[in-house]
Design an enzyme around this catalytic site. Structure first.
Site, mmCIF file in Angstrom:
data_model
loop_
_atom_site.group_PDB
_atom_site.id
_atom_site.type_symbol
_atom_site.label_atom_id
_atom_site.label_comp_id
_atom_site.label_asym_id
_atom_site.label_seq_id
_atom_site.Cartn_x
_atom_site.Cartn_y
_atom_site.Cartn_z
ATOM 1 N N SER A 190 0.836 -1.205 0.000
ATOM 2 C CA SER A 190 0.000 0.000 0.000
ATOM 3 C C SER A 190 0.875 1.261 0.000
ATOM 4 C CB SER A 190 -0.956 -0.027 1.197
ATOM 5 O OG SER A 190 -1.950 0.959 1.066
ATOM 6 N N ASP A 415 -8.929 -5.733 -5.012
ATOM 7 C CA ASP A 415 -8.492 -4.648 -4.129
ATOM 8 C C ASP A 415 -9.560 -3.560 -4.085
ATOM 9 O OD1 ASP A 415 -7.170 -2.381 -2.956
ATOM 10 O OD2 ASP A 415 -5.251 -3.303 -3.446
ATOM 11 N N HIS A 454 -7.290 -5.645 -0.579
ATOM 12 C CA HIS A 454 -6.150 -4.756 -0.393
ATOM 13 C C HIS A 454 -5.181 -5.320 0.640
ATOM 14 C CE1 HIS A 454 -3.894 -1.097 -0.595
ATOM 15 N NE2 HIS A 454 -4.037 -0.860 0.693
#
Length: 526
Positions: A190, A415, A454
């Protein structure tokens, strides 16, 4: 804030679990304590050693006795106060250094990443970039007293501090152990994925190997793009409940699940090829919190717009990507209800704060009221003002390749925070810049995880349990480039599901026989 914090809770799922070779440390005292006294301050401008703490008792999770070094750096003329923490195992050091990244608005998450890294034998470091460790809110540093953006601290957060941390940490490691680390690795997802790409692009000699998972590559556009679902709901005055949104997600999965040839498993192998029309649910009833609710045409219009992605005010072109079918919609299409019963949008926290502080420069601005026209203006403004600072979309990785670096990116196809199409776009541009996919694969490989959310959060499908660190280490140290990336998860029934993630652009195909939950029942093909 709750949604931003839940992202951090999943990061432990991709902290590496591999066991690596060890070598004896020189940092243990005769009585078994930890001697930190001989650690010298690194030769970095403005660096001071704030504290040296010997932790002589192993902790839960296999975290060994260690020396915890806290450094503070400052940049001339900036007046910043940047913390760098370096943890050094007192015994069993594997000779390697691991740099760790952040989440949301935090440049580093310290103990959460450092503890598992040293448990695996690494010397490890993390930094707060001088902005603190609050991953949900940049209000304490984004704006200066005169109301202008603090571009120096934003630069720290975007790029400068990770490089400073890396240079300083390597010197501290050398001082502590009497020798430099044999290999240096970056391992994060991320925000940390973006930081890894930034290192490869701007500081190509910092790391031998980089894992840049689910990277926020085009953060200047990606972050504003996250407001699009809110714009659609605001425009239509139709605020969909999580229950309704989930009904659309499940309907898309049901239609496109078996296109990979395997029995239904709740995973869309290639969501970009899923053409499910949300209007197929119009008129159906869903039960949300004990209340029956009927899917309307307006509901379907909103979801179709979310999947299609932002359109210009005239509707003629798409400046950014939509969400993939199969991704949970309620992270970025969240709503809230006031005490008087009024329902309105609740924009994703990172998107909300980016717009309020860095674009509007008005902390009180209500992003839930943004119109389509305002969205288009904010999108262009963000790219124009911040791409050179925080954008990591530079496809020229030639210097990283020439330095001998190896990098892996994996990205969940479901995601819900950072669309995988962001990564698809980037790798295609890298191929064009480097010369071909084959040339790029010699040092940078991308893998997609069908059904994975995610960084593994909210996944229907398996994802790499070690975040890909084992694969990049094997590539760097043994010259074995990964053809696939092992992934696993435990599904709702308690069964372990495994899959070998395919090297992009290949995808997994079911062999037609064998356990559909076992990696051995699939092969990779174009």
């Amino acid at each position: 804030m709750k949604r931003a914090l839940t992202l951090l809770s999943v990061l432990c799922t991709f902290v590496a679990t591999l066991t690596v070779g060890t070598s004896a440390s020189m940092a243990a005292t005769a009585d078994g304590g930890v001697d930190c006294q001989h650690v010298a301050a690194p030769d970095v401008p403005g660096a001071t050693v704030e504290s040296l703490t010997g932790v002589d008792k192993p902790a839960a999770g296999g975290v060994p006795a260690r020396c915890e070094v806290d450094l503070y750096l400052t940049h001339p003329g900036v007046g910043d106060h940047v913390r760098v923490a370096v943890w050094l195992p007192s015994s069993g050091w594997n000779g390697r250094y691991q740099g760790t990244g952040g989440a949301s608005w935090a440049a580093g998450v310290f103990d959460f990443y450092l503890a598992p890294a040293v448990a695996q034998g690494f010397a490890a470091a993390s930094t707060d970039a001088g902005t603190g460790t609050n991953q949900a809110d940049p209000s304490s540093w984004a704006l200066k007293a005169d109301g202008t953006v603090n571009t120096e601290l934003l630069t720290n957060f975007a790029s400068r501090s990770v490089h400073d941390m890396t240079v300083a940490a390597k010197q501290v490691i050398t001082s502590f152990y009497g020798k430099a680390p044999s290999y240096s690795y970056w391992n994060s997802c991320s925000t940390g994925g973006r930081q890894g790409l930034m290192e490869a692009q701007r500081y190509p000699t910092d790391y031998n190997g980089i894992v840049a998972a689910a990277p926020a590559i085009n953060e200047d556009r990606l972050t504003v793009g996250g407001l699009w679902p809110q714009v659609l709901m605001n425009e239509s005055h139709d605020y969909l409940s999580s229950c309704k949104l989930n009904a659309f997600t499940q309907a898309a999965i049901a239609q496109c699940d078996t296109r990979d040839g395997a029995p239904a498993d709740g995973i869309i192998e290639q969501p970009e090829d899923c053409d499910y029309d949300p209007h197929g649910l119009v008129g159906q009833t869903v039960v949300c919190d004990g209340q029956s609710s009927t899917i309307t045409t307006t509901d379907a219009d909103v979801v179709a717009g979310i999947w299609r992605g932002p359109t210009s005010p005239d509707g003629r072109h798409n400046p950014w990507y939509g969400m993939t079918r199969g991704a949970a919609l309620d992270q970025v299409a969240a709503i809230t209800t006031d005490s008087d019963g009024t329902t309105h949008g609740a924009p994703f926290p990172v998107t909300d704060t980016w717009i309020r502080y860095f674009l509007k420069k008005q902390p009180s601005f209500d992003t839930s009221t943004v119109t389509r026209g305002q969205f288009a203006q904010l999108f262009v403004q963000s790219q124009n003002e911040y791409n050179k600072i925080i954008g990591t979309d530079d496809p020229d990785l030639t210097a990283f390749r020439n330095a001998g670096g190896k990098m892996i990116t994996w990205h969940g196809q479901a995601d819900q925070i950072i669309t995988p199409l962001n990564t698809v776009d980037y790798i295609h541009r890298v191929w064009s810049t480097i010369g071909s996919a084959a040339d790029t694969n010699s040092f940078y490989r991308v893998f997609f995880a069908p059904g994975a959310g995610h960084c593994g959060l909210g996944s229907y499908g398996p994802f790499p349990p070690d975040n890909g660190l084992g694969a990049v280490m094997n590539w760097v140290e043994n010259g074995q480039a990964p053809a696939t990336l092992p992934a696993a998860m435990v599904d709702g029934s308690g069964a372990t599901v495994t899959r070998n993630l395919c090297l992009f652009p290949q995808t997994a195909h079911y062999d037609g026989h064998g356990d559909p939950k076992a990696a051995a029942s699939y092969h990779c093909a174009a």
